[in-house]
Design a protein around this motif. Structure first.
Motif, PDB file in Angstrom:
ATOM      1  N   GLU A 136       1.304  -1.385   0.080  1.00 19.74           N
ATOM      2  CA  GLU A 136      -0.559  -0.190  -0.320  1.00 19.74           C
ATOM      3  C   GLU A 136       0.776   1.358   0.124  1.00 19.74           C
ATOM      4  O   GLU A 136       2.148   1.640   0.314  1.00 19.74           O
ATOM      5  CB  GLU A 136      -0.853  -0.024   1.617  1.00 19.74           C
ATOM      6  CG  GLU A 136      -2.028   1.247   1.036  1.00 19.74           C
ATOM      7  CD  GLU A 136      -2.591   0.499   1.551  1.00 19.74           C
ATOM      8  OE1 GLU A 136      -3.853   1.399   1.743  1.00 19.74           O
ATOM      9  OE2 GLU A 136      -2.680  -0.388   3.105  1.00 19.74           O
ATOM     10  N   THR A 137       0.750   2.374  -1.174  1.00 21.91           N
ATOM     11  CA  THR A 137       1.412   3.416  -0.268  1.00 21.91           C
ATOM     12  C   THR A 137       0.239   3.984   0.176  1.00 21.91           C
ATOM     13  O   THR A 137      -0.220   4.863   0.414  1.00 21.91           O
ATOM     14  CB  THR A 137       0.733   3.786  -2.302  1.00 21.91           C
ATOM     15  OG1 THR A 137       0.317   4.060  -2.580  1.00 21.91           O
ATOM     16  CG2 THR A 137       1.410   3.036  -3.389  1.00 21.91           C
ATOM     17  N   PRO A 138       1.519   5.601   0.161  1.00 21.02           N
ATOM     18  CA  PRO A 138       0.052   6.769   1.146  1.00 21.02           C
ATOM     19  C   PRO A 138      -0.849   7.393   1.096  1.00 21.02           C
ATOM     20  O   PRO A 138      -1.954   7.114   1.008  1.00 21.02           O
ATOM     21  CB  PRO A 138       1.602   7.758   1.551  1.00 21.02           C
ATOM     22  CG  PRO A 138       3.197   7.288   1.140  1.00 21.02           C
ATOM     23  CD  PRO A 138       2.274   5.895  -0.035  1.00 21.02           C
ATOM     24  N   ALA A 139      -0.786   7.388  -1.138  1.00 21.44           N
ATOM     25  CA  ALA A 139      -1.611   7.771  -1.071  1.00 21.44           C
ATOM     26  C   ALA A 139      -2.854   6.374  -1.134  1.00 21.44           C
ATOM     27  O   ALA A 139      -4.574   6.889  -1.165  1.00 21.44           O
ATOM     28  CB  ALA A 139      -2.026   8.121  -2.802  1.00 21.44           C
ATOM     29  N   GLY A 140      -2.653   5.569  -1.602  1.00 21.76           N
ATOM     30  CA  GLY A 140      -4.139   4.415  -1.289  1.00 21.76           C
ATOM     31  C   GLY A 140      -4.670   4.477  -0.524  1.00 21.76           C
ATOM     32  O   GLY A 140      -6.018   3.958  -0.198  1.00 21.76           O
TER      33      GLY A 140
END
Length: 156
Positions: A136-140
């Motif tokens: 998971e990315t920060p935007a996700g």
């Protein structure tokens, strides 16, 4: 320059959330919204959908709180299963804040109705992989935070 993409993504998420809140506010004034019938078309015969007048699982565990009806779907395409809450939920629970807090009882009914359809048609309810197979990315994480409270119904 490296902050431009996250800033644009954040602006898009905020804009989408604002549009959803505006849509919910305009729909919140309708009295029939909280007591409307929630309907799915099940690709089964009417006798298979509610045998002996019993609601299918998982709707059966909510039976005391629900009204239900079944009828043939138009064009001979299965059976329509419709349910609604007997009691109108409090306004605070169906407000956008109540929905985000997970207090809207209609979300539980929608989920149970969707699961009942899946069980009747396929015999199982499909679930996503847990844990997910991606990182998971920060935007996700931000998008996940917003969509997690959509009640599994695709609506914030």
């Amino acid at each position: 320059m490296k902050y431009v993409k996250p800033a644009l993504l954040g602006a898009a998420v905020v804009g989408t959330a604002a549009a959803a809140a505006r849509r919910n506010r305009s729909a919140a004034g309708r009295e029939d919204d909280a007591s409307r019938w929630l309907t799915v078309t099940v690709n089964r015969d009417e006798a298979d959908v509610m045998p002996g007048g019993t609601l299918p699982e998982p709707l059966d565990r909510l039976a005391g709180r629900l009204e239900a009806r079944v009828r043939p779907a138009p064009g001979g395409r299965g059976t329509e299963l419709a349910v609604r809450l007997k009691d109108t939920p409090p306004a605070a629970a169906v407000s956008p804040l109540g929905r985000l807090a997970g207090q809207d009882p209609r979300q539980e009914v929608r989920t149970a109705l969707r699961e009942a359809k899946a069980l009747l048609e396929t015999g199982e309810v499909m679930r996503p992989d847990s844990p997910p197979t991606t990182r998971e990315t920060p935007a996700g994480k931000l998008i996940g935070l917003v969509t997690r409270r959509s009640g599994g119904e695709g609506v914030l």
